[in-house]
Motif scaffolding. Structure first.
Motif, PDB file in Angstrom:
ATOM      1  N   THR A   1       0.823  -1.220   0.000  1.00  0.00           N
ATOM      2  CA  THR A   1       0.000   0.000   0.000  1.00  0.00           C
ATOM      3  C   THR A   1       0.860   1.274   0.000  1.00  0.00           C
ATOM      4  OG1 THR A   1      -0.200  -0.207   2.412  1.00  0.00           O
ATOM      5  CG2 THR A   1      -1.978  -1.120   1.090  1.00  0.00           C
TER       6      THR A   1
ATOM      7  N   PRO B   1       2.913  -1.976   4.687  1.00  0.00           N
ATOM      8  CA  PRO B   1       2.570  -0.561   4.492  1.00  0.00           C
ATOM      9  C   PRO B   1       3.714   0.217   3.842  1.00  0.00           C
ATOM     10  CG  PRO B   1       2.937  -1.023   6.834  1.00  0.00           C
ATOM     11  CD  PRO B   1       3.191  -2.308   6.086  1.00  0.00           C
TER      12      PRO B   1
ATOM     13  N   CYS C   1      -4.300  10.128  -5.884  1.00  0.00           N
ATOM     14  CA  CYS C   1      -4.341   9.532  -7.217  1.00  0.00           C
ATOM     15  C   CYS C   1      -5.425  10.191  -8.051  1.00  0.00           C
ATOM     16  CB  CYS C   1      -4.578   8.045  -7.109  1.00  0.00           C
ATOM     17  SG  CYS C   1      -5.937   7.649  -6.018  1.00  0.00           S
TER      18      CYS C   1
ATOM     19  N   GLY D   1      -1.398   5.155 -11.131  1.00  0.00           N
ATOM     20  CA  GLY D   1      -1.342   6.615 -11.245  1.00  0.00           C
ATOM     21  C   GLY D   1      -2.542   7.252 -11.922  1.00  0.00           C
TER      22      GLY D   1
ATOM     23  N   SER E   1       2.451   3.506  -7.646  1.00  0.00           N
ATOM     24  CA  SER E   1       2.791   4.077  -8.953  1.00  0.00           C
ATOM     25  C   SER E   1       2.632   3.029 -10.070  1.00  0.00           C
ATOM     26  CB  SER E   1       4.235   4.572  -8.928  1.00  0.00           C
ATOM     27  OG  SER E   1       5.091   3.495  -8.655  1.00  0.00           O
TER      28      SER E   1
ATOM     29  N   ASN F   1      -0.418   7.787   0.751  1.00  0.00           N
ATOM     30  CA  ASN F   1      -1.281   8.974   0.697  1.00  0.00           C
ATOM     31  C   ASN F   1      -2.636   8.774   1.363  1.00  0.00           C
ATOM     32  OD1 ASN F   1      -2.115   7.297  -1.369  1.00  0.00           O
ATOM     33  ND2 ASN F   1      -2.680   8.977  -2.706  1.00  0.00           N
TER      34      ASN F   1
ATOM     35  N   GLY G   1      10.032  -1.668  -0.140  1.00  0.00           N
ATOM     36  CA  GLY G   1       9.308  -2.387  -1.184  1.00  0.00           C
ATOM     37  C   GLY G   1      10.092  -3.567  -1.725  1.00  0.00           C
TER      38      GLY G   1
HETATM   39  P1  NAD Z   1       5.088   3.536  -4.947  1.00  0.00           P
HETATM   40  O1  NAD Z   1       4.727   2.771  -6.161  1.00  0.00           O
HETATM   41  O2  NAD Z   1       6.410   4.146  -4.869  1.00  0.00           O
HETATM   42  O3  NAD Z   1       4.944   2.617  -3.652  1.00  0.00           O
HETATM   43  C1  NAD Z   1       3.758   1.904  -3.356  1.00  0.00           C
HETATM   44  C2  NAD Z   1       4.101   0.720  -2.485  1.00  0.00           C
HETATM   45  O4  NAD Z   1       4.911  -0.192  -3.247  1.00  0.00           O
HETATM   46  C3  NAD Z   1       4.926   1.078  -1.246  1.00  0.00           C
HETATM   47  O5  NAD Z   1       4.491   0.281  -0.162  1.00  0.00           O
HETATM   48  C4  NAD Z   1       6.337   0.696  -1.664  1.00  0.00           C
HETATM   49  O6  NAD Z   1       7.176   0.388  -0.566  1.00  0.00           O
HETATM   50  C5  NAD Z   1       6.073  -0.545  -2.512  1.00  0.00           C
HETATM   51  N1  NAD Z   1       7.147  -0.874  -3.452  1.00  0.00           N
HETATM   52  C6  NAD Z   1       8.040  -0.034  -4.028  1.00  0.00           C
HETATM   53  N2  NAD Z   1       8.879  -0.735  -4.838  1.00  0.00           N
HETATM   54  C7  NAD Z   1       8.496  -2.048  -4.772  1.00  0.00           C
HETATM   55  C8  NAD Z   1       8.955  -3.246  -5.384  1.00  0.00           C
HETATM   56  N3  NAD Z   1       9.980  -3.243  -6.223  1.00  0.00           N
HETATM   57  N4  NAD Z   1       8.316  -4.388  -5.092  1.00  0.00           N
HETATM   58  C9  NAD Z   1       7.257  -4.396  -4.272  1.00  0.00           C
HETATM   59  N5  NAD Z   1       6.785  -3.304  -3.649  1.00  0.00           N
HETATM   60  C10 NAD Z   1       7.387  -2.126  -3.910  1.00  0.00           C
HETATM   61  O7  NAD Z   1       3.919   4.635  -4.763  1.00  0.00           O
HETATM   62  P2  NAD Z   1       3.759   5.736  -3.618  1.00  0.00           P
HETATM   63  O8  NAD Z   1       4.799   6.784  -3.845  1.00  0.00           O
HETATM   64  O9  NAD Z   1       3.681   5.102  -2.272  1.00  0.00           O
HETATM   65  O10 NAD Z   1       2.316   6.306  -3.952  1.00  0.00           O
HETATM   66  C11 NAD Z   1       2.105   7.232  -4.963  1.00  0.00           C
HETATM   67  C12 NAD Z   1       1.539   6.570  -6.203  1.00  0.00           C
HETATM   68  O11 NAD Z   1       0.400   5.797  -5.859  1.00  0.00           O
HETATM   69  C13 NAD Z   1       1.044   7.555  -7.234  1.00  0.00           C
HETATM   70  O12 NAD Z   1       1.420   7.127  -8.506  1.00  0.00           O
HETATM   71  C14 NAD Z   1      -0.466   7.503  -7.083  1.00  0.00           C
HETATM   72  O13 NAD Z   1      -1.192   7.884  -8.210  1.00  0.00           O
HETATM   73  C15 NAD Z   1      -0.681   6.083  -6.733  1.00  0.00           C
HETATM   74  N6  NAD Z   1      -1.950   5.875  -6.057  1.00  0.00           N
HETATM   75  C16 NAD Z   1      -2.961   5.294  -6.758  1.00  0.00           C
HETATM   76  C17 NAD Z   1      -4.211   5.110  -6.182  1.00  0.00           C
HETATM   77  C18 NAD Z   1      -5.324   4.463  -6.955  1.00  0.00           C
HETATM   78  O14 NAD Z   1      -6.256   3.963  -6.337  1.00  0.00           O
HETATM   79  N7  NAD Z   1      -5.293   4.438  -8.268  1.00  0.00           N
HETATM   80  C19 NAD Z   1      -4.418   5.510  -4.858  1.00  0.00           C
HETATM   81  C20 NAD Z   1      -3.358   6.094  -4.165  1.00  0.00           C
HETATM   82  C21 NAD Z   1      -2.124   6.264  -4.777  1.00  0.00           C
END
Ligand code: NAD
Length: 497
Positions: free
Chosen positions: A151, A178, A286, A254, A231, A154, A210
């Protein structure tokens, strides 16, 4: 200075330290002097323990009648409601959004938990007639097993609850990782689940990076569903990791959401909507409005009104109830915002508000930036195309309705969009023709409610929806059951001809 609290992983009903023996810090983005807590820097070993606990607990949890599972979720929801204020304050301290919004985040978790508690007495399947005499047909839902959740930061409690509550009501067990910026809100959620009666092993939490914690969840054969919000870049990796093992993957990614303003719109309302859509949660939603497109007849007026209102927003520590916009979540997010300001200027867009870090006094302790607006943004610019995930609004102009629809759809994402107009025909045409998962009329691009499906098209999602009854499709599988009480062999498609 007080010694920071150390928070542990939650595995098989116990709070346990990571086998790494290491922790990481979580600091308040509005005041980096404040350490919110120390959290476990976990490894694949810890993930393995959590998945083993979840796999074992699944054997019993799947057989607990769904209405009974629902009764526990009611207690969880009620407790979240009772503790709403302290949970929301913790959330503001760890990720910065203003207290009114973190109350909203907690409320979303409460709503989802009550909703899914009620689902315990539905989980509807269906019956349908058989082609044969003396044969009964039905389709029922069955759980899948261990669900792994990854997760973002935000919506630190709402998003975990959107995944956890439907998974639990369907009879699955859970391992959640988380975001590193917001582990406390998930610690709080898991603690409530435990204290209100979710049995040991049914909900497990492992904190950490992650690559170190998320990846082993994706790789483990015992995890049958991976639900990810984050993302598009990381979502693609999750999808690729799940594909060879045919795991269910539910990806919410995103957005580059658009608000359309027609020349017959109530401009005051459209300005309020764009302001909330663009700068709510410091633009870190998002569903945030990152593109505002305005009919040429009202373009200049709308830009002027937006600039005046954006400049008047009070930015600061979200625990102060008079503050309207909090900080960026961390240094890297702040750097991203400032880098896009430079990109926008170089590309020839017109910076009309903000564009700078806020400094001096308490601002120096946090990641504060002014609400920023670019006007005259065109479709070839990076500002138009790329998700910034910060308080940067790009405004563009259109000539007519058809052009507005073409511009709205000119994006690789498809989460949310809105139109402001008094013309019912244009409202319905836009509702039909803008290709997103969520659409608003005379309302901003943010504001989803938990009993409607949530998710996006194109690079925002992989076809699944969260929330509402739609999310049950992710956490259950259909089983079609045929009961033949004829006492003889009846061959389908053959003996009834
Ligand atoms: P992120 O992709 O950087 O991280 C999300 C989660 O993935 C974190 O828990 C992170 O630790 C984990 N992660 C990172 N690299 C990983 C890997 N290689 N393997 C497995 N897990 C990994 O995103 P963020 O910066 O936490 O959140 C922002 C992004 O989330 C934005 O792009 C936003 O649009 C998106 N978002 C989308 C929604 C939706 O419902 N569409 C809702 C909220 C946020």
């Amino acid at each position: 200075m007080a010694t920071p609290t150390v928070f542990k992983n939650f595995i098989n009903g116990e709070w346990v330290a990571s086998k790494s023996g290491e922790t990481f810090e979580n600091r308040n983005p509005a005041n980096t002097d404040e350490v919110v807590g120390l959290f476990q820097k976990s490894t694949a070993d810890d993930v393995n323990d959590a998945i083993s606990a979840a796999a074992e607990a699944y054997k019993k949890w799947r057989l607990v009648p769904a209405p009974k599972r629902g009764e526990i979720l009611y207690k969880v929801a009620q407790r979240l409601l009772n503790d709403k204020e302290s949970l929301s304050k913790d959330m503001t301290r760890e990720m910065g959004k203003i207290i009114a919004e973190t109350r909203g985040d907690t409320q979303e978790a409460i709503d989802m938990t009550f909703y899914m508690a009620g689902e315990g007495r539905r989980l509807f399947g269906f019956t349908t007639p058989s082609e044969m005499q003396n044969k009964f047909n039905m389709a029922i839902r069955q759980p899948l097993g261990v669900c792994g959740f990854i997760t973002p930061w935000n919506f630190p409690m709402a998003i975990p609850s959107w995944k956890m509550m439907p998974a639990l009501i369907c009879g699955n067990t859970v391992v959640i990782k988380p975001a590193t910026d917001t582990p406390l809100s998930v610690v709080n959620l898991v603690k409530v689940c435990h204290e209100e009666g979710i049995p040991a092993g049914v909900v497990n939490m492992v904190t950490g990076a992650g690559s170190k914690v998320g990846q082993p969840i994706i790789n483990d054969d015992r995890v049958r569903v991976v639900s990810f919000t984050g993302s598009t870049e990381v979502g693609r990796k999750v999808s690729e990791g799940c594909a060879p093992k045919f795991k269910h993957s539910c990806l919410e990614m995103g957005g580059k959401n658009v608000q359309i303003v027609m020349n017959d719109a109530n401009l005051e309302l459209a300005v309020e909507g764009a302001l909330w859509g663009a700068f709510g949660t410091t633009g870190q939603r998002c569903t945030a409005t990152s593109r505002l497109i305005v009919h040429k007849d009202v373009y200049k007026k709308m830009v002027d009104m937006m600039v005046a209102k954006a400049n008047a927003l009070k930015v600061g520590n979200g625990l102060d109830p008079s503050v309207q916009m909090g900080p960026c979540v961390n240094q890297s997010q702040l750097d991203t915002v400032l880098s896009y300001v430079e990109i926008g200027k170089k590309e020839g867009a017109k910076l009309v508000a903000g564009g700078e870090r806020l400094t001096g006094g308490d601002y120096d302790k946090g990641f504060f930036v002014k609400p920023s607006i670019f006007a005259d943004v065109t479709q070839s610019m990076r500002l138009w195309k790329e998700e910034i995930f910060g308080p940067v609004l790009s405004i563009g102009v259109f000539d007519n309705f058809d052009q507005a629809i073409e511009m709205a759809n000119d994006t690789e994402y498809g989460l949310s969009a809105s139109i402001y107009t008094q013309d019912i025909n244009n409202a319905y045409r836009a509702m039909r023709d803008v290709y997103t998962g969520i659409f608003y009329v005379n309302a901003p691009t943010i504001g989803a409610e938990t009993h409607l499906p949530f998710g996006g098209t194109k690079n925002t999602g992989n076809g699944h929806r969260e929330a509402a009854a739609a999310t049950l499709e992710v956490y259950s599988e259909w089983k079609s059951v045929y009961v033949d009480f004829s006492g003889k062999i009846q061959r389908a498609q053959i003996d009834n001809q």
